[in-house]
Enzyme design. Structure first.
Site, short mmCIF file in Angstrom:
data_model
loop_
_atom_site.label_atom_id
_atom_site.label_comp_id
_atom_site.label_asym_id
_atom_site.label_seq_id
_atom_site.Cartn_x
_atom_site.Cartn_y
_atom_site.Cartn_z
N TRP A 18 11.18 -14.43 3.31
CA TRP A 18 10.96 -15.25 2.11
C TRP A 18 11.98 -14.92 1.03
O TRP A 18 12.26 -13.76 0.75
CB TRP A 18 9.54 -15.00 1.59
CG TRP A 18 9.16 -15.86 0.42
CD1 TRP A 18 8.64 -17.12 0.48
CD2 TRP A 18 9.26 -15.55 -0.98
NE1 TRP A 18 8.41 -17.60 -0.79
CE2 TRP A 18 8.78 -16.65 -1.70
CE3 TRP A 18 9.72 -14.41 -1.67
CZ2 TRP A 18 8.74 -16.67 -3.09
CZ3 TRP A 18 9.68 -14.44 -3.07
CH2 TRP A 18 9.20 -15.55 -3.76
N SER A 75 9.73 -10.62 8.62
CA SER A 75 8.77 -11.00 7.59
C SER A 75 8.30 -12.44 7.80
O SER A 75 7.76 -12.76 8.85
CB SER A 75 9.39 -10.78 6.20
OG SER A 75 8.40 -10.78 5.20
N LEU A 76 8.51 -13.34 6.82
CA LEU A 76 8.13 -14.75 7.01
C LEU A 76 8.82 -15.34 8.23
O LEU A 76 8.24 -16.14 8.97
CB LEU A 76 8.49 -15.55 5.75
CG LEU A 76 8.32 -17.08 5.83
CD1 LEU A 76 6.86 -17.47 6.04
CD2 LEU A 76 8.87 -17.75 4.59
N PHE A 131 10.10 -9.41 -6.00
CA PHE A 131 9.81 -9.34 -4.56
C PHE A 131 10.76 -8.37 -3.87
O PHE A 131 10.36 -7.62 -2.98
CB PHE A 131 9.89 -10.74 -3.95
CG PHE A 131 9.25 -10.84 -2.59
CD1 PHE A 131 7.87 -10.74 -2.44
CD2 PHE A 131 10.01 -11.03 -1.44
CE1 PHE A 131 7.27 -10.83 -1.20
CE2 PHE A 131 9.41 -11.13 -0.19
CZ PHE A 131 8.04 -11.02 -0.07
N LEU A 132 12.03 -8.38 -4.28
CA LEU A 132 13.01 -7.43 -3.71
C LEU A 132 12.55 -5.99 -3.96
O LEU A 132 12.64 -5.13 -3.08
CB LEU A 132 14.40 -7.64 -4.32
CG LEU A 132 15.12 -8.96 -4.05
CD1 LEU A 132 16.51 -8.93 -4.66
CD2 LEU A 132 15.20 -9.27 -2.58
N ALA A 133 12.05 -5.74 -5.16
CA ALA A 133 11.59 -4.39 -5.51
C ALA A 133 10.42 -3.97 -4.64
O ALA A 133 10.35 -2.82 -4.18
CB ALA A 133 11.21 -4.35 -6.99
N ILE A 134 9.50 -4.90 -4.38
CA ILE A 134 8.34 -4.59 -3.53
C ILE A 134 8.79 -4.32 -2.09
O ILE A 134 8.27 -3.44 -1.42
CB ILE A 134 7.31 -5.75 -3.58
CG1 ILE A 134 6.60 -5.76 -4.94
CG2 ILE A 134 6.27 -5.61 -2.47
CD1 ILE A 134 5.62 -6.89 -5.11
N GLN A 135 9.78 -5.08 -1.62
CA GLN A 135 10.25 -4.91 -0.25
C GLN A 135 10.84 -3.53 -0.02
O GLN A 135 10.76 -2.98 1.08
CB GLN A 135 11.31 -5.98 0.08
CG GLN A 135 10.73 -7.37 0.14
CD GLN A 135 11.74 -8.38 0.62
OE1 GLN A 135 12.25 -8.27 1.71
NE2 GLN A 135 12.05 -9.37 -0.19
N ASP A 182 5.98 0.38 4.43
CA ASP A 182 5.90 -1.02 4.04
C ASP A 182 4.58 -1.31 3.31
O ASP A 182 3.51 -0.97 3.81
CB ASP A 182 6.00 -1.89 5.31
CG ASP A 182 6.26 -3.36 5.02
OD1 ASP A 182 6.10 -3.78 3.85
OD2 ASP A 182 6.60 -4.08 5.97
N HIS A 239 9.99 -2.33 3.99
CA HIS A 239 9.90 -3.70 4.51
C HIS A 239 11.22 -4.22 5.10
O HIS A 239 11.23 -5.24 5.76
CB HIS A 239 9.41 -4.64 3.40
CG HIS A 239 8.99 -5.99 3.88
ND1 HIS A 239 7.91 -6.19 4.72
CD2 HIS A 239 9.51 -7.22 3.65
CE1 HIS A 239 7.77 -7.47 4.98
NE2 HIS A 239 8.73 -8.12 4.35
#
Length: 254
Positions: free
Chosen positions: A20, A82-83, A143-147, A207, A235
């Protein structure tokens, strides 16, 4: 709708689907090494990178799989991150005769946490949806930070992801919204029980989007598949641990 594909390398066909908010350039860190052994096909999913999304398309998983199927080689190894793992799994279910094998990376057949099922908290996905309405590039940054969260190379992982994201046109809002909808709604857990293809599942133990608690449940559900966990990865294991990732991939495909 024409799906953009970057093709190079020699050997058996290996198709890679990104996650994503990203695009096919995300594989450039490992592409040169893989291209020595495989004919690579780096796909930009509809609405991402160089694959513009035309108006009127309903962003469903079967529709996405159809668009990708149109650009697949006659027979290939198919890898989805991922997605992209959901799209790859859908293709494996609907046209297994086109695939030699399925490889899913940091992916789950059911991303959203449900009754006794570990996954992304519904409020987290709802928060991303709300943020998209404001500044969607800032949403992707989050989102990049969470990954990368938990990875020992988190800062470098984010820098790399940001670099590859910038190589191609920004994702379209409709694709970002549609993709979040798929992460929230799709549940392929039952459908994949009957999958009759060689299947490798790769995970990062750190992850937070595909929690490690899901891995033994998936091992139990799909005993014919093979799973490998990269202990210090999050992730995006192909970015944080490229050598280990490529070794596992080559051992599996041969």
């Amino acid at each position: 709708m024409s799906v953009s594909v970057e093709r190079f390398g020699q050997g058996p066909d290996l198709v890679l689907l990104h996650g994503w908010g990203m695009n096919g350039a995300v594989w450039h860190g490992i592409a040169s090494e893989l291209a020595a052994h495989y004919r690579l096909h780096l796909v930009d999913l509809p609405g991402f990178g160089n694959s513009p999304l035309k108006g009127g398309s309903e962003y469903t998983l079967p529709w996405l799989a159809e668009q990708v199927a149109a650009v697949l080689p006659e027979k290939c190894h198919l890898l989805g991150w991922s997605l992209g793992g959901l799209v790859a799994s859908q293709l494996a279910l609907t046209m297994p005769e086109r695939l030699h094998s399925l490889i899913t990376v940091a992916s789950s057949p059911c991303f959203m946490a449900r009754d006794e099922w570990p996954g992304i908290a519904p409020k987290v996905l709802a928060g991303f949806n709300q943020m998209l309405a404001g500044d969607f590039m800032q949403t992707i940054e989050r989102f990049l930070a969470i990954q990368a969260m938990g990875s020992e190379h988190a800062r470098n992982d984010i820098r790399q992801l940001r670099h590859w994201l910038a190589e191609r046109p920004a994702p379209q809002l409709a694709a970002l919204e549609g993709g979040l909808g798929l992460l929230a709604e799709v549940d392929l857990r039952e459908a994949l029980v009957n999958l009759d293809l060689p299947w490798l599942r790769l995970y990062g133990r750190l992850d937070t989007l595909v929690p490690k608690a899901a891995i033994p449940l998936l091992d139990e559900r799909y005993p014919a598949s093979r799973s490998r966990v990269l202990d210090k990865a999050s992730h995006a294991p192909f970015i944080s641990h490229p050598e280990q990732f490529v070794t596992l991939l080559r051992q599996f495909i041969g």
